[in-house]
Design a protein around this motif. Structure first.
Motif, short mmCIF file in Angstrom:
data_model
loop_
_atom_site.label_atom_id
_atom_site.label_comp_id
_atom_site.label_asym_id
_atom_site.label_seq_id
_atom_site.Cartn_x
_atom_site.Cartn_y
_atom_site.Cartn_z
N ASP A 2 9.03 8.85 4.90
CA ASP A 2 9.57 8.26 6.12
C ASP A 2 9.22 6.78 6.21
OD1 ASP A 2 10.56 10.71 6.98
OD2 ASP A 2 8.68 11.24 7.97
N SER A 3 10.01 6.06 7.00
CA SER A 3 9.70 4.65 7.24
C SER A 3 8.38 4.56 8.00
CB SER A 3 10.81 4.01 8.07
OG SER A 3 12.01 4.02 7.35
N ASN A 4 7.51 3.68 7.55
CA ASN A 4 6.21 3.53 8.22
C ASN A 4 5.80 2.06 8.35
OD1 ASN A 4 5.54 3.00 5.57
ND2 ASN A 4 4.13 4.71 5.34
N VAL A 5 6.74 1.14 8.17
CA VAL A 5 6.46 -0.29 8.29
C VAL A 5 7.26 -0.82 9.48
CG1 VAL A 5 6.65 -2.54 7.17
CG2 VAL A 5 5.99 -0.55 5.84
N GLY A 6 6.56 -1.31 10.49
CA GLY A 6 7.19 -1.84 11.69
C GLY A 6 7.69 -3.26 11.51
N SER A 7 8.33 -3.79 12.54
CA SER A 7 8.97 -5.11 12.44
C SER A 7 7.96 -6.25 12.26
CB SER A 7 9.86 -5.36 13.66
OG SER A 7 9.09 -5.30 14.85
N ARG A 57 8.92 1.07 3.69
CA ARG A 57 8.03 2.17 3.29
C ARG A 57 6.85 1.61 2.51
NH1 ARG A 57 13.20 4.17 1.84
NH2 ARG A 57 13.86 5.79 3.28
N CYS A 58 5.67 2.12 2.83
CA CYS A 58 4.45 1.72 2.12
C CYS A 58 3.72 3.00 1.69
CB CYS A 58 3.56 0.85 3.02
SG CYS A 58 2.01 0.38 2.24
N ALA A 59 3.55 3.16 0.39
CA ALA A 59 2.90 4.36 -0.14
C ALA A 59 1.44 4.46 0.30
CB ALA A 59 2.98 4.38 -1.66
N VAL A 60 0.75 3.33 0.38
CA VAL A 60 -0.64 3.34 0.81
C VAL A 60 -0.75 3.81 2.26
CG1 VAL A 60 -2.70 1.92 1.19
CG2 VAL A 60 -1.29 1.55 -0.83
N TYR A 61 0.16 3.32 3.10
CA TYR A 61 0.18 3.77 4.50
C TYR A 61 0.41 5.28 4.56
CZ TYR A 61 0.41 -0.87 6.73
OH TYR A 61 0.14 -2.13 7.20
N LEU A 63 -0.38 7.56 2.31
CA LEU A 63 -1.59 8.25 1.87
C LEU A 63 -2.66 8.26 2.96
CD1 LEU A 63 -1.94 6.93 -1.79
CD2 LEU A 63 -1.35 9.24 -1.06
N LEU A 64 -2.72 7.15 3.73
CA LEU A 64 -3.75 7.04 4.79
C LEU A 64 -3.27 7.56 6.15
CD1 LEU A 64 -5.11 3.49 3.88
CD2 LEU A 64 -6.11 5.70 3.32
N GLY A 65 -2.03 7.95 6.23
CA GLY A 65 -1.50 8.46 7.50
C GLY A 65 -1.29 7.37 8.54
N ILE A 66 -1.02 6.15 8.10
CA ILE A 66 -0.83 5.01 8.99
C ILE A 66 0.65 4.73 9.16
CG2 ILE A 66 -1.24 2.53 9.26
CD1 ILE A 66 -3.75 2.89 7.54
#
Length: 69
Positions: A2-7, A57-61, A63-66
């Motif tokens: 899912d998208s997890n990087v905000g504006s 999308r950020c894979a590190v985010y 993995l960390l649930g951020i």
């Protein structure tokens, strides 16, 4: 994924990616006196930052649930 990087996060990633890309190119051109290892490292940072900014999308985010979205 899912998208997890905000504006705001996206804008920061674009700025950091652009600066890192310019640093990499300037180092390769000899315009900046920096160790040789700086150019490829800055290039990798630029690609990662710009890639995650434009895909939202950020894979590190993940993995960390951020999520900054």
């Amino acid at each position: 994924m899912d998208s997890n990087v905000g504006s705001t996060d996206k804008l920061a990633r674009i700025v950091v990616g652009a600066v890192a890309g310019l640093l990499s190119l300037a180092t390769l051109a000899g315009a900046v006196a920096a160790p040789t290892v700086v150019a490829p490292l800055a290039g990798v940072v630029a690609v990662l930052m710009l890639g995650t900014a434009f895909t939202n999308r950020c894979a590190v985010y993940s993995l960390l649930g951020i999520s900054t979205r």
